[in-house]
Scaffold this active site. Structure first.
Site, PDB file in Angstrom:
ATOM      1  N   GLU A 183       0.819  -1.203   0.000  1.00  0.00           N
ATOM      2  CA  GLU A 183       0.000   0.000   0.000  1.00  0.00           C
ATOM      3  C   GLU A 183       0.858   1.261   0.000  1.00  0.00           C
ATOM      4  OE1 GLU A 183      -2.815  -0.478   3.161  1.00  0.00           O
ATOM      5  OE2 GLU A 183      -3.862  -2.109   2.156  1.00  0.00           O
TER       6      GLU A 183
ATOM      7  N   ASN B  77       2.387   2.887   7.278  1.00  0.00           N
ATOM      8  CA  ASN B  77       1.335   1.894   7.081  1.00  0.00           C
ATOM      9  C   ASN B  77       1.108   1.153   8.382  1.00  0.00           C
ATOM     10  OD1 ASN B  77       0.193  -0.917   5.922  1.00  0.00           O
ATOM     11  ND2 ASN B  77      -0.129   0.705   4.417  1.00  0.00           N
TER      12      ASN B  77
ATOM     13  N   HIS C  13     -18.023  -9.823   6.352  1.00  0.00           N
ATOM     14  CA  HIS C  13     -16.714  -9.208   6.558  1.00  0.00           C
ATOM     15  C   HIS C  13     -16.004  -9.889   7.718  1.00  0.00           C
ATOM     16  CE1 HIS C  13     -13.950  -5.789   7.909  1.00  0.00           C
ATOM     17  NE2 HIS C  13     -13.468  -6.256   6.775  1.00  0.00           N
TER      18      HIS C  13
ATOM     19  N   GLU D 106     -12.579  -9.306   9.473  1.00  0.00           N
ATOM     20  CA  GLU D 106     -11.300  -8.659   9.756  1.00  0.00           C
ATOM     21  C   GLU D 106     -10.570  -9.525  10.781  1.00  0.00           C
ATOM     22  OE1 GLU D 106      -8.085  -7.235   9.907  1.00  0.00           O
ATOM     23  OE2 GLU D 106      -9.342  -6.039   8.567  1.00  0.00           O
TER      24      GLU D 106
ATOM     25  N   GLU E 168      -9.557   3.587  -0.811  1.00  0.00           N
ATOM     26  CA  GLU E 168      -9.643   4.087   0.561  1.00  0.00           C
ATOM     27  C   GLU E 168      -8.607   5.175   0.838  1.00  0.00           C
ATOM     28  OE1 GLU E 168      -9.012   0.784   3.136  1.00  0.00           O
ATOM     29  OE2 GLU E 168      -7.041   0.296   2.318  1.00  0.00           O
TER      30      GLU E 168
END
Length: 700
Positions: free
Chosen positions: A172, A194, A413, A415, A508
């Site tokens: 990222e 990050n 979802h 996570e 995002e």
């Protein structure tokens, strides 16, 4: 005397045959040469139309517990074959893919290690090369530990490169564009913060690595079929312009535990003198095995909305309340006070379901539905989620009933909070919960440092976990969209329930400071070479402060470029990422999102240059409809759209979504026009694109 000379020539040719093998691609443009150099070091070189792509480069692996596979080799056998087939992906950018290559298989023995041998397999396609190391079952080779893979890519010059810092835990980053010789000087600028990151070298680079040579060659280096092996990065010797493989270590520094029979992933080099050919390449898919599943009828493309962007922007929260410390199974949420901003509540999710049903979408993603979100981010906390316990304001049974009544699926979802050990503890229970409540797809996340401590996102241990999660999901007929997971290597051919990955800097980040205007003109040449990305486009409200006054970020594209991304950023899983109330203000533009396909029969790369522009046309699966997307970087330009792929003599209606004359990503991003025109196979359209703008066309 004449007889002696003939004997000498014969012996010389025999030695040359043993030490050098040459194959050419089916179209004869590419040439691979394999040879053993001094002291039996295996080497290869690659040329394209008589231009050097990879100069003579060493091959081999350094091992920890057995003699290394580096030198002292002799060739005991070579085999050459050709292969040509056409196959059809379950989901993809085209209905039929040709898999055509020339193969060289070299068997090598080491005199110093009695009766031990390895094989190196090369496959030369019209669009590039794949090669791998193979370790057959044998008496003197069983278990061994990799200290480092020593595969080299000796470049023919100081190429322009589109690169990310080498990192064991994240992709990222914003892509840097520079000469390879400038990497060292730009590395500090390239490494931005990050949630989990581990860089390893001032000249370390990630794959896919896209390059362009001064003599006009486009070169892409990556890997295919990454299974039971560590992810490969590249370390640059910037004095000699040699890239060398650099594997991700485990918690104790080892880089792979192998047991024969086994093999490495394929090392891939895609090359052409046309940028459009790089985007059209299916080499990485072709190096993966056919699907392992007998029944694939349950694997479907998905177009969805989600309870997500409002949390990303800070308008709402994942967490139910503002507790500073929670313990799952101990904290009684019913006795706590809600924060009033929790988005994943029953009434609000129903609004998203209504919007999806009204506009012909397939599903709704809901994040923040389950207990445990309050206090884990940035902490090394093992037991955060159990993946089955909802917050008090989220009625699983009612939402299952309501969504089913509207013919809408809810996307689960998961996570993991980086606690892979905890996720594996709960995986079967979590998947059973999904099946029992009507969920057939899951978005998984791996934010933060990995638990067990010391493991990395791209090490062999995590590579094996990702594969376990995908194949276990298939047992329950569940499709997977993995975020923060290892970057794709074409495994969606073999395991097509792997719909998409994130594995890059996605939309995002437009809420976290912004993506560069050239970002999505580079990603198809880098990240998307390995497989589809869940980029989550479709943001129409480009000022984040409209949702959260404290967030001054803005989206670095025009509204029309957001539409074009549905075509230029391939994925069978596409999100309309903005909020329903925003789309309600732009329903004429939202029509393109409603119409655009996510699975394709044909793909035509009309024009492309990495970092500058891309124009792609795609034919919808089993429909006589085409969709076209064109995007540019910060520089306004004119896109040239041809229609010669349409049937001759047939007229179509094209709906053209274009940037307004006064549009720009930073001053007037929501300026757009919509018009219709008749097109045939002879039509050529010239259309202006604004700064970081786009063009989207539906052809019916």
């Amino acid at each position: 005397m004449r007889k002696s000379i003939l004997l000498f020539v014969s012996l010389f040719c025999t030695v040359a045959w043993v030490k050098a093998q040459v194959i050419t691609s089916p179209d004869k443009n590419l040439t691979l040469t394999f040879a053993l150099k001094d002291n039996g070091v295996p080497t290869y070189q690659l040329d394209y139309k008589q231009k050097s792509v990879i100069k003579s480069s060493k091959l081999g692996l350094e091992t920890k517990d057995v003699p290394s596979f580096l030198d002292g080799f002799s060739i005991t056998k070579t085999e050459q074959n050709t292969f040509d087939e056409t196959w059809s992906p379950v989901l993809g950018e085209q209905k039929n893919i040709r898999n055509n290559y020339t193969e060289l298989l070299v068997t090598l023995a080491q005199k110093a290690v009695k009766d031990r041998f390895i094989r190196i397999r090369f496959r030369l396609f019209n669009d590039g090369l794949g090669f791998r190391y193979e370790f057959p079952a044998q008496a003197n080779l069983n278990y061994f530990i990799i200290k480092e893979e020593k595969t080299q890519f000796a470049l023919a010059g100081d190429h322009k490169a589109f690169w990310l810092p080498g990192d064991y835990d994240t992709q990222e980053y914003s892509t840097m564009t520079s000469k390879l010789s400038e990497v060292r000087g730009k590395m500090k600028e390239a490494v931005t913060p990050n949630a989990s990151q581990t860089t390893f070298s001032p000249t370390g680079l990630q794959t896919p690595l896209m390059m362009k040579s001064d003599n006009g060659l486009y070169i892409n280096i990556h890997e295919a079929a990454l299974i039971d092996y560590s992810t490969m990065s590249l370390n640059l010797d910037d004095q000699h312009m040699i890239l060398e493989s650099f594997l991700t270590p485990d918690a104790v520094g080892d880089k792979g535990y192998l047991q024969a029979p086994t093999q490495s992933p394929w090392r891939t080099i895609v090359v052409s003198d046309k940028a459009t050919d790089i985007l059209a390449s299916r080499l990485i898919l072709n190096l993966n095995e056919p699907t392992k599943y007998k029944d694939v009828s349950w694997i479907k493309p998905i177009k969805y909305v989600g309870v997500w962007w409002e949390m990303i922007t800070g308008k709402s929260t994942w967490a139910y309340n503002n507790l500073e410390s929670v313990q799952l199974g101990v904290t009684d949420y019913a006795k706590t006070t809600p924060n009033g901003k929790h988005a994943a509540n029953t009434a609000h999710v129903k609004e998203y379901i209504d919007f999806a049903a009204k506009n012909g979408l397939d599903a709704v993603l809901v994040e923040g539905w389950n207990e445990g979100w309050e206090d884990w981010f940035g902490k090394t906390k093992d037991y955060v989620f159990d993946f089955v316990t909802p917050y008090p304001d989220f009625d699983v049974a009612e939402l299952h009933r309501y969504a089913a009544s509207k013919n809408i699926k809810i996307i689960m979802h998961h996570e993991t909070s980086g606690s892979v050990r905890n996720y594996e503890r709960h995986l079967d229970t979590a998947y059973k919960f999904m099946v029992n409540n009507g969920y057939n797809s899951v978005k998984s996340g791996y934010v933060g440092n990995i638990i067990p401590r010391g493991e990395h996102h791209y090490g062999q241990w995590l590579v094996n976990h990702y594969m376990y999660a995908i194949t276990k999901a298939a047992e329950y007929k569940i499709m997977v969209n993995a975020h923060e997971a290892v970057r794709p290597t074409g495994l969606n051919r073999t395991y097509p329930n792997l719909l998409a990955n994130e594995a890059a800097r996605g939309t995002e980040y437009e809420s976290f400071g912004g993506n560069n205007p050239d970002h999505t003109t580079i990603l198809p040449f880098t990240r998307l070479m390995g497989g589809p990305m869940d980029y989550t486009p479709g943001i129409f409200q480009t000022k984040i402060s409209a949702y959260n006054p404290e967030n001054t970020s803005f989206v670095h594209t025009t509204l029309v470029k957001q539409l074009a991304l549905y075509v230029t950023m391939y994925s069978p899983l596409q999100m309309a990422a903005d909020l329903p109330e925003t789309y309600a203000k732009f329903m004429d533009a939202f029509q393109f999102i409603k119409d655009v396909a996510v699975d394709w029969d044909e793909t035509k790369i009309l024009e492309a240059e990495p970092g500058d522009y891309i124009t792609i046309a795609r034919k919808a699966k089993n429909k006589d409809e085409w969709y076209i997307g064109a995007i540019t970087d910060e520089n306004p330009r004119t896109a040239t759209v041809t229609f010669d792929y349409l049937p001759k003599g047939k007229t179509y209606t094209a709906t053209i979504y274009a940037d307004g004359k006064d549009a720009s990503y930073d001053k007037n991003p929501q300026s757009y026009t919509i018009r219709k025109m008749k097109v045939t196979s002879k039509t050529v359209l010239k259309q202006a694109l604004a700064s970081s703008g786009g063009l989207a066309i539906s052809v019916k």
